[in-house]
Design an enzyme around this catalytic site. Structure first.
Site, mmCIF file in Angstrom:
data_model
loop_
_atom_site.group_PDB
_atom_site.id
_atom_site.type_symbol
_atom_site.label_atom_id
_atom_site.label_comp_id
_atom_site.label_asym_id
_atom_site.label_seq_id
_atom_site.Cartn_x
_atom_site.Cartn_y
_atom_site.Cartn_z
ATOM 1 N N ASN A 139 0.864 -1.187 0.000
ATOM 2 C CA ASN A 139 0.000 0.000 0.000
ATOM 3 C C ASN A 139 0.897 1.233 0.000
ATOM 4 O OD1 ASN A 139 -1.752 2.080 0.473
ATOM 5 N ND2 ASN A 139 -2.427 1.359 2.489
ATOM 6 N N TYR A 189 11.979 -0.679 16.617
ATOM 7 C CA TYR A 189 12.480 -0.777 17.994
ATOM 8 C C TYR A 189 12.541 0.566 18.722
ATOM 9 C CZ TYR A 189 13.627 -5.608 16.902
ATOM 10 O OH TYR A 189 13.555 -6.931 16.546
ATOM 11 N N ILE A 222 20.858 -4.151 32.918
ATOM 12 C CA ILE A 222 19.422 -4.015 33.185
ATOM 13 C C ILE A 222 19.051 -2.569 33.501
ATOM 14 C CG2 ILE A 222 17.551 -4.635 34.794
ATOM 15 C CD1 ILE A 222 18.927 -7.392 35.104
ATOM 16 N N ASN A 253 21.060 2.410 30.332
ATOM 17 C CA ASN A 253 20.479 2.411 28.991
ATOM 18 C C ASN A 253 21.193 1.442 28.057
ATOM 19 O OD1 ASN A 253 19.029 4.478 30.084
ATOM 20 N ND2 ASN A 253 19.856 6.085 28.760
ATOM 21 N N LYS A 305 17.533 -9.697 28.362
ATOM 22 C CA LYS A 305 18.700 -9.636 29.248
ATOM 23 C C LYS A 305 18.790 -8.270 29.929
ATOM 24 C CE LYS A 305 23.724 -10.124 28.956
ATOM 25 N NZ LYS A 305 24.859 -10.302 28.040
ATOM 26 N N GLU A 333 14.669 -12.456 23.547
ATOM 27 C CA GLU A 333 15.977 -12.324 22.886
ATOM 28 C C GLU A 333 17.034 -12.034 23.932
ATOM 29 O OE1 GLU A 333 18.843 -9.212 20.812
ATOM 30 O OE2 GLU A 333 17.181 -8.705 22.099
ATOM 31 N N ASP A 376 20.114 -9.130 13.308
ATOM 32 C CA ASP A 376 21.230 -8.578 14.070
ATOM 33 C C ASP A 376 22.559 -9.262 13.743
ATOM 34 O OD1 ASP A 376 19.585 -6.745 15.450
ATOM 35 O OD2 ASP A 376 19.058 -8.255 16.937
ATOM 36 N N ARG A 407 19.292 -6.352 6.081
ATOM 37 C CA ARG A 407 17.856 -6.028 6.113
ATOM 38 C C ARG A 407 17.415 -5.397 4.802
ATOM 39 N NH1 ARG A 407 17.812 -3.023 12.096
ATOM 40 N NH2 ARG A 407 18.830 -4.713 13.227
HETATM 41 C C1 NOJ Z 1 17.585 -6.392 19.829
HETATM 42 C C2 NOJ Z 1 16.975 -6.259 18.490
HETATM 43 O O1 NOJ Z 1 16.927 -7.470 17.845
HETATM 44 C C3 NOJ Z 1 17.806 -5.212 17.801
HETATM 45 O O2 NOJ Z 1 17.589 -5.210 16.431
HETATM 46 C C4 NOJ Z 1 17.420 -3.927 18.459
HETATM 47 O O3 NOJ Z 1 18.118 -2.852 17.888
HETATM 48 C C5 NOJ Z 1 17.744 -3.981 19.944
HETATM 49 N N1 NOJ Z 1 17.296 -5.200 20.565
HETATM 50 C C6 NOJ Z 1 17.109 -2.832 20.678
HETATM 51 O O4 NOJ Z 1 15.720 -2.896 20.584
HETATM 52 CA CA CA Z 2 3.533 0.952 2.220
HETATM 53 CA CA CA Z 3 16.617 -1.880 30.940
#
Ligand code: NOJ
Ligand code: CA
Ligand code: CA
Ligand code: NOJ
Length: 711
Positions: A57, A127, A217, A220, A259, A284, A355, A402
């Site tokens: 679209n 993300y 954790i 950032n 994690k 993940e 990734d 990607r």
């Molecule tokens: C892991 C994701 O797979 C990656 O692509 C992303 O940038 C980071 N986490 C942060 O969200």
């Molecule tokens: Ca589109």
């Molecule tokens: Ca965190």
């Protein structure tokens, strides 16, 4: 042996779930299209970077510096959307390949700001959330999303969404006009941003150096505004947001960056999901090549969530892509993970993702992709295929891995390998549930067998593209007979002869050859293949899949307690968790004729609805080698068993030594007693003196309890 396979293939996907089974008639355990939301072991997941699949679209595409026409700048939006996926579902590209589940980019609204970097980076990957309760308009509207789910379900495809509740978007502590300052919206209403965060929605502890678990954790991840999950608004907001997507009918969740979030909050989140609309959830937790982390195993076994199986993915890449290990290393990984993960069959396997470098290297041989797919699709775990792998797409690193989907050719060999093994995965339970046994090995050749009851799949792989090997002295659990390759010689597989003692006649395994030989027969005794979910509360429904349960209703026990049966068939039982104390239970199935299955271990019954509570203890001075742990009078706090105490507690970021803290998932609205203990490396325990601390946990929100160590 294959009489039922063709039946299954020709049957309507949707109706196969209702097919009646008798003891003598063999039908698939998990036919595609039954949309079982808690068992993905017979599925094939296809991972789609939504912006990079199909632009269905053009009118929803962004303009200006957000967009790259022709996708020449891979850090811009390129136009892919949910309509594009719907088109590929409806034209059969996914179903004919054998895909039974899709994992799509996080669907929520992302920042519209463009980064002031060399490429003008954007949120095309999903993300960089700003509003978890709205859709990313460049992917579609809420009704487009609903149409996607409906279109997928109509073709027997489950929908897994990526969900990234660790953070919002890139933000700077000092520059409020950097990007969108991490601002969060609640269905359009501004809630707050990163600077001047007077409500403490976010952590303000700088970026993580990845030096240890705690640092990762509470600081950032890169420059991403990191949520403070103990904040009562954020806790509720994120749990409400996932319910909105669950209400749309999604079948699974891929949790980003697990994690980097507190374990306790995530366990309370999983309880919320299982209490509301249970779906298969996998996190993940990135592991590098050869990285083994006991915290990763603990997470997979205790959080209520599965994980992406990075140990499997990295090792297979070493053997088949990077030549930095061989099959001995792979076989060791198979053995080690079988004991490290309580449910290794529930971890999500892969050969590449968004990734990592694409599996198909620039100078690589496509045959290596075919071999890797064959191993992936015949191994334990839920296999996930990254979009474009079947078209041999290349690209090292993000964003070259990607690129826009290059073609939709249904005749590539990789596409056909997936097609063949997808039907086999759905028809032979050995692939979903079986153990893995090494049968013949050298550095180039791996012959392994998956077995579940009488069902057997034998796989032989030669990774050398130049050498042949003569295979002598091979033994198998396949009954005597002649077996043709289930890949139809796509990868040059032979026919093999098996003698009465399981001895396989000598044969030649040519360069790059993969052979797959199978046997399947009905079970006369009950065997449990899978239980989902593996965590819950009294009254929750569980699905037990397996074979030989019989058509007459029998008995299911949690330990010694009989559960009430909701539905019963030869291959699937639904039960309600009986009224038993919180703890871990072994589940057994007994047929109406009195035959009892082996126990399926480790089902966790929680005390009640869970909330995340931060336990803090001040003035807990320790000697070198000692750490502080928490133990208390409920199952979630180890029931006073010091070997099940929570910890070691943290003492560096939110609070500093000699103050220690930990966020724990505990039952809501309950007066609990607890104490802190000190443990040294040899397990010696020093208890706090005095009486137990007492705390009443909050109801459906987070809490904090702060005490002094009692000397
Ligand atoms: C892991 C994701 O797979 C990656 O692509 C992303 O940038 C980071 N986490 C942060 O969200
Ligand atoms: Ca589109
Ligand atoms: Ca965190
Ligand atoms: C798989 C194991 O093979 C089985 O023995 C065990 O009961 C279940 N995992 C649950 O832990």
């Amino acid at each position: 042996m294959k009489r039922w396979l063709s039946v299954v293939l020709s049957m309507s996907l949707v109706f196969s779930a209702f097919f009646l089974v008798s003891d003598t008639q063999k039908v698939t355990v998990e036919a595609a299209g039954n949309l079982n939301k808690v068992n993905f072991t017979s599925d094939i997941v296809y991972q789609i970077v939504v912006d990079r699949f199909v632009d269905g679209n053009t009118s929803n595409n962004p303009s200006g510096s957000l967009f790259s026409s022709g996708c020449t700048n891979l850090r811009k939006y390129c136009g892919g959307d949910w309509q594009g996926i719907i088109n590929k579902i409806n034209d059969g590209y996914l179903t004919e390949m054998g895909v039974t589940a899709i994992w799509i980019s996080q669907p929520v609204e992302n920042v519209f700001a463009v980064m002031n970097d060399a490429d003008g980076s954007t949120s095309y990957h999903g993300y960089w959330a700003r509003d978890f309760k709205k859709t990313n308009p460049f992917f579609g509207t809420l009704s487009d999303f609903q149409r996607l789910v409906d279109a997928a379900h109509a073709k027997g495809i489950k929908v897994i969404i990526d969900f990234a509740p660790n953070h919002t978007s890139p933000a700077s502590e000092t520059n409020p006009s950097y990007m969108e300052n991490g601002r969060l919206y609640d269905n359009g209403t501004l809630i707050g941003g990163y600077t001047n965060d007077t409500n403490s929605y976010f952590h303000h502890n700088g970026g993580t150096t990845f030096s240890n678990l705690e640092d990762g954790i509470y600081r950032n991840l890169f420059d991403l505004a990191d949520f403070n999950h103990q904040n009562q608004f954020i806790d509720k907001y994120l749990k409400d947001a996932i319910k909105l997507w669950l209400d749309m009918g999604i079948d699974g969740i891929r949790m980003d960056a697990v994690k980097h979030m507190p374990f306790g909050w995530q366990k309370s989140f999983m309880d919320e999901v299982y209490d509301y609309r249970p779906v298969f959830t996998f996190g993940e937790w990135f592991l590098s090549e050869n990285e083994v982390d006991s915290n990763n195993h603990f997470f997979a076994n205790e959080s209520g969530m599965s994980l992406l199986d990075f140990r499997f993915g990295q090792k297979l890449r070493q053997v088949l892509r990077n030549n930095s290990d061989d099959w001995y290393g792979f076989n060791q990984m198979i053995q080690d993970t079988a004991s490290a993960y309580d449910e290794v069959i529930d971890q999500v396997t892969f050969i590449d993702n968004h990734d990592m470098d694409r599996f198909m290297a620039d100078e690589g041989d496509p045959r290596k992709v075919d071999i890797a797919l064959a191993v992936l699709l015949t191994s334990r775990g839920v296999p996930n295929i990254y979009y474009g792998t079947e078209q041999y797409m290349t690209g090292n690193g993000d964003p070259n891995n990607r690129k826009m989907m290059t073609s939709f050719n249904k005749n590539t060999r990789a596409y056909q390998v997936i097609q063949k093994l997808s039907s086999l995965r759905r028809s032979n339970p050995a692939l979903s549930y079986g153990d893995t046994e090494q049968r013949w090995i050298n550095s180039d050749v791996y012959i392994y067998e998956r077995q579940f009851g009488k069902d057997v799949v034998l796989v032989a792989v030669n990774r050398s593209l130049s050498k042949s090997y003569s295979i002598t002295g091979l033994f198998t659990a396949l009954p005597s007979g002649t077996y043709t390759d289930q890949l139809g010689a796509l990868l040059d597989g032979n026919t093999i002869q098996v003698g009465s003692n399981g001895a396989v006649n000598a044969f030649n395994l040519g360069p790059g050859e993969v052979g797959v030989w199978t046997y399947s027969a009905a079970e006369s005794v009950p065997i449990i293949g899978h239980i989902g979910p593996m965590m819950g509360q009294v009254g929750h429904k569980l699905t037990i899949d397996g074979e030989g349960f019989g058509t007459n209703v029998g008995t299911v026990k949690f330990g010694n307690t009989v559960a009430s049966v909701v539905s019963w068939s030869n291959n699937q039982i639904t039960v309600t968790v009986p009224n038993i104390p919180a703890g871990k239970y072994n589940i057994t199935v007994q047929t109406s004729g009195g035959q009892v299955s082996a126990a399926y271990d480790n089902f966790e019954v929680l005390t009640n609805d869970q909330v995340s509570v931060r336990f803090v203890v001040n003035n807990a001075n320790t000697n070198w080698g000692e750490n502080v742990y928490l133990v208390g009078n409920v199952h979630e706090l180890g029931n006073w068993n010091t070997s099940k105490a929570i910890g070691p507690l943290f003492n560096q970021v939110i609070y500093s030594y000699p103050t220690w803290y930990v966020d724990v998932s505990v039952p809501e609205g309950k007066t609990i007693e607890f104490k802190f203990i000190k443990k040294d490396g040899s397990g010696n325990v020093i208890w706090e003196s005095g009486s137990n601390h007492v705390y009443t946990t909050p109801t459906s929100t987070t809490g904090t309890v702060n005490v002094n160590w009692q000397y």
